[in-house]
Design a protein around this motif. Structure first.
Motif, PDB file in Angstrom:
ATOM      1  N   PHE A 162       0.776  -1.232   0.000  1.00 35.75           N
ATOM      2  CA  PHE A 162       0.000   0.000   0.000  1.00 35.75           C
ATOM      3  C   PHE A 162       0.810   1.286   0.000  1.00 35.75           C
ATOM      4  CE2 PHE A 162      -3.300  -2.822   1.964  1.00 35.75           C
ATOM      5  CZ  PHE A 162      -4.217  -2.705   0.930  1.00 35.75           C
ATOM      6  N   ILE A 163       2.068   1.252   0.408  1.00 34.11           N
ATOM      7  CA  ILE A 163       2.828   2.496   0.562  1.00 34.11           C
ATOM      8  C   ILE A 163       3.973   2.520  -0.439  1.00 34.11           C
ATOM      9  CG2 ILE A 163       4.135   3.938   2.158  1.00 34.11           C
ATOM     10  CD1 ILE A 163       2.594   2.718   4.435  1.00 34.11           C
ATOM     11  N   ARG A 164       3.972   3.518  -1.268  1.00 34.97           N
ATOM     12  CA  ARG A 164       5.002   3.622  -2.300  1.00 34.97           C
ATOM     13  C   ARG A 164       6.310   4.177  -1.740  1.00 34.97           C
ATOM     14  NH1 ARG A 164       1.797   6.221  -7.531  1.00 34.97           N
ATOM     15  NH2 ARG A 164       0.288   4.510  -7.811  1.00 34.97           N
ATOM     16  N   HIS A 165       6.203   5.234  -0.970  1.00 36.56           N
ATOM     17  CA  HIS A 165       7.391   5.914  -0.448  1.00 36.56           C
ATOM     18  C   HIS A 165       7.328   5.908   1.070  1.00 36.56           C
ATOM     19  CE1 HIS A 165       8.092   7.236  -4.532  1.00 36.56           C
ATOM     20  NE2 HIS A 165       6.869   7.739  -4.560  1.00 36.56           N
ATOM     21  N   CYS A 166       7.971   4.944   1.668  1.00 38.96           N
ATOM     22  CA  CYS A 166       7.935   4.796   3.123  1.00 38.96           C
ATOM     23  C   CYS A 166       9.292   5.161   3.709  1.00 38.96           C
ATOM     24  CB  CYS A 166       7.560   3.360   3.492  1.00 38.96           C
ATOM     25  SG  CYS A 166       7.520   3.037   5.257  1.00 38.96           S
ATOM     26  N   ASN A 167       9.265   5.906   4.809  1.00 38.45           N
ATOM     27  CA  ASN A 167      10.499   6.239   5.505  1.00 38.45           C
ATOM     28  C   ASN A 167      11.053   4.966   6.147  1.00 38.45           C
ATOM     29  OD1 ASN A 167      12.202   7.083   7.872  1.00 38.45           O
ATOM     30  ND2 ASN A 167      11.775   9.094   6.998  1.00 38.45           N
TER      31      ASN A 167
END
Length: 761
Positions: free
Chosen positions: A427-432
């Motif tokens: 679900f998350i494209r750009h995750c820290n």
């Protein structure tokens, strides 16, 4: 000896630090006096500072530990590294300089703030003669020591006038497990001369380390009382000392924990790690995440109980373990437990009314189901089928409840870590990346699995099995929808369906959590580009195991209670007649109060808060209530729920899979919570039925909120604080459980954490 050790350390550090500089800039050093002064002066000044502080503590504290060699080693090494890197113009100079300053600041913080009560102009300490100590309770005097066999108290009348600290050297007799003892210190002084005022309360394993408690009497101190509670094994008090200040003790644990935490922040800032993007295909990042998952899984070993097995004898009835009795019933080809029913019990008008049972004088086994003249175990059968039987086939013995719970919880932790990683990948494209690394242990700590480990008993084993199979079901189910290989997808869907069936056989209400997979599977069935054969094969792979498991459950219910939908809960011999429990919309608001808003209550002992017992007297009927921890105790949950609208605002499509996944996590959590409260009541183990879904929701929402495309450093810091705070609260709640396996077998963890946090003795 201390000075000699410190001097050797200083000389060694100076020589080791000077070598690389001489090797690199030997000729230039002859002309550069500043470099020579920096190279030799930095560790020398640091060593002199450590020595002066050590002399100060020796002179003006009651006692001290020999910390100078170690402290000087740390500070001098960092000073030398800073000097060397400055001369060589290294890129690590800034980090080492900040580390050096940090070490000095933390050393001063530890010495002058955490030990501020230890300083006095004229240190005094005195060992009291046991003959002047009075006792109340079961106390015997042997060879100058006091032997306490049960809850008792020791009284010191007219203690030395300078007394500001009491040091108790004691040790409890134990073999493997230790039962912590509560020690309450009371005093009489000018403000309270007739009655003892309790001024200190400590929980200690009494394993031989001195127990130090400070007091602050007003003017004259008349008497001191040392009260002991929870004594189950003989406890030997070898000596009681009084001092005019708390003995000085440099806590290296506190020093290193703070140094590691702040040092990591320094490295993150200097190396700009806070902007690292998570790449699911990056092998190094994947390895780090799996190492974190492995550490979380290994952490469960702290709850491993030495009693792992129990012998099985068909002639012996293990009434303490209903799962072992269910196993015994299956071995004897019967559904009911091999227990005799008191005939008086069958004559009671309403046997499920506890008052009538007690008045009849009939003997009844507690919390088993009584139906048609036989006892049954109403708990889920999955632990028997998937743990007790395999264990018996391999070893010829049965597992204990604690060991079975440990195995299920260990697997649950690993599966949950993989589930969180899979959801992020989906679900998350750009995750820290750093926040993701923090989110994994936080989600594990808050999902309830450590509560189950800490409270391993008859009631929590179905929870352990349910969590294990639910997490496996969700992990394999979501992974299957992400797989491109048809064969792998089919295998994962079969495994997901089998896991769902086993979850329903463990704890039926918890199995409703698998409904969050519905959007994934509907997306497969509604895919226009896929042929019908492809869709049917995947649907069958998941549904066939689920249907077979459902048929098994319904048949099992029918053979025991004559109804396919009767699980046996209404036949419990427990605190009330369960037939009176029913679904009611009016119970929704009390459920919110108990399951969501009920925060921990304070207590006298560290960590100073615990599960809360609360009655609001607005239920309209009898409702079972016990100690409960509402989910808003963890900042992670309210933060995730509050940020849900922000996440939805960024999702433009009304049919977004991510949007419906979050909605289902929230909606199904409310549905499970409402059902559990109506049919069961309020207790922490009911909260765990839906808590993992809220944790998944919150992690997904928070990580989406700090998406690199929309996030900022401020958002990242707030998110990290929320995760770290939730982890810390969960950790304190876990180690504070008095009767847990962790407290009995690893009480040194509790004591070390208390001494690290509570520096005011």
């Amino acid at each position: 000896m201390v000075y000699f050790a410190g001097l050797c350390i200083f000389i060694l550090i100076s020589l080791v630090g000077a070598y690389p500089v001489y090797k690199t800039k030997g000729k230039e050093m002859k002309k550069d006096k500043k470099s020579i002064l920096l190279l030799l002066g930095s560790p020398f000044v640091s060593f002199i500072l450590c020595t002066l502080i050590y002399k100060l503590t020796c002179t003006f504290t009651v006692s001290h530990n020999n910390y100078l060699p170690w402290l000087s080693l740390i500070i001098c090494t960092l000073a030398e590294l800073f000097a060397v890197n400055t001369i060589l113009k290294s890129k690590h100079t800034a980090i080492i300089r900040r580390f050096f300053v940090l070490s000095v600041v933390l050393a001063l913080f530890e010495i002058f703030l955490c030990n501020y009560t230890s300083f006095t102009t004229a240190p005094k300490i005195e060992t009291l003669d046991t003959s002047v100590i009075q006792s109340k309770g079961n106390v015997a005097c042997e060879n100058g020591s006091l032997i306490i066999s049960s809850d008792s108290s020791l009284i010191i009348d007219e203690p030395p006038s300078y007394t500001r600290a009491v040091i108790i050297e004691q040790k409890q007799a134990y073999k493997e497990a230790v039962n912590p003892v509560e020690v309450i210190l009371g005093i009489k002084d000018v403000t309270q001369s007739l009655n003892y005022e309790s001024v200190r309360d400590r929980l200690t394993p009494a394993t031989g380390k001195p127990l130090i408690m400070s007091i602050t009497p007003y003017k004259k101190l008349y008497s001191v009382r040392i009260g002991y509670g929870g004594v189950t094994e003989p406890l030997t008090v070898n000596a009681i000392k009084t001092a005019n200040a708390v003995p000085f003790s440099f806590s290296f644990l506190r020093f290193f924990v703070l140094f590691a935490m702040i040092g990591f922040v320094i490295i993150v800032q200097e190396k700009n790690w806070s902007n690292i993007l998570y790449r699911s295909k990056n092998p190094r990042q994947r390895l780090i995440l799996q190492c974190i998952a492995l550490i979380c899984t290994i952490a469960a070993s702290l709850w491993l109980c030495p009693e792992k097995t129990a012998a099985y004898d068909p002639e012996v009835r293990n009434t303490a373990d209903p799962y072992a009795m269910t196993f015994d019933a299956f071995q004897k080809d019967q559904m009911y437990l091999d227990l005799d029913v008191d005939q008086k019990l069958l004559e009671v008008e309403n046997v499920y009314d506890r008052t009538l049972r007690d008045e009849s004088g009939a003997f009844a086994y507690w919390d088993l189901a009584l139906y048609d003249g036989h006892y049954y175990c109403y708990f889920g059968v999955a632990p028997v089928l998937t743990m007790y039987y395999p264990f018996y086939w391999i070893s010829g013995k049965l597992p204990t409840i604690a060991f079975a719970s440990f195995i299920f919880c260990t697997l649950a932790i690993f599966f949950f870590c993989q589930l969180i990683i899979t959801i992020v990948n989906r679900f998350i494209r750009h995750c820290n990346f750093l926040i993701l690394c923090l989110a994994i242990p936080t989600s594990v700590a808050c999902c309830g699995v450590f509560y189950v480990l800490s409270n391993s008993n008859t009631y929590t084993l179905p929870l352990a099995a349910g969590l294990c199979y639910l997490f496996l079901c969700l992990w394999t189910g979501i992974t299957a929808t992400m797989s491109r290989k048809m064969s792998k997808r089919i295998v994962l869907l079969i495994l997901s369906g089998v896991s769902l069936s086993l979850c329903a056989m463990s704890r039926p209400g918890m199995a409703l959590g698998a409904l969050i997979l519905a959007p994934f599977y509907l997306q497969i069935l509604l895919a226009k580009k896929q042929p019908m054969k492809y869709k049917i094969s995947q649907a069958a792979a998941f549904l066939i195991p689920v249907l077979l498991g459902g048929v098994f459950i319904l048949t099992y219910n029918y053979k025991r209670f004559g109804s396919v939908l009767d699980f046996g809960q209404t036949y419990q011999l427990t605190v009330s007649d369960i037939h009176g429990n029913s679904l009611s919309l009016m119970s929704f608001f009390p459920m919110v109060i108990h399951y969501f808003l009920q925060l921990p209550r304070t207590r006298a002992l560290f960590p100073y808060f615990e599960a809360n017992f609360c009655v609001i007297y607005n239920y309209g009927k009898y409702t079972y209530l016990a100690d409960t921890i509402g989910v808003f105790t963890y900042p992670l949950i309210p933060a995730g729920m509050l940020l849900m609208p922000l996440t939805f605002r960024r999702i433009r499509s009304a049919f977004s899979l991510k949007k419906w996944f979050i909605i289902l996590c929230f909606g199904i959590s409310l549905m499970i919570a409402w059902q559990d409260f109506c049919l069961g009541g309020a207790i922490t183990r009911y909260v765990i039925d839906f808590l993992p879904l809220l944790v998944i929701l919150s992690v997904l929402v928070l990580l989406s909120a700090v998406d690199i495309d929309h996030g900022s450093k401020t958002k990242n810091r707030i998110c990290a604080i929320i995760f770290a705070g939730s982890l810390f609260i969960s950790f304190l709640l876990t180690i504070g459980v008095r009767d847990s396996i962790l407290m009995k077998y690893h009480s040194e963890i509790y004591e070390a954490v208390e001494n690290m946090i509570v520096f005011w003795k």
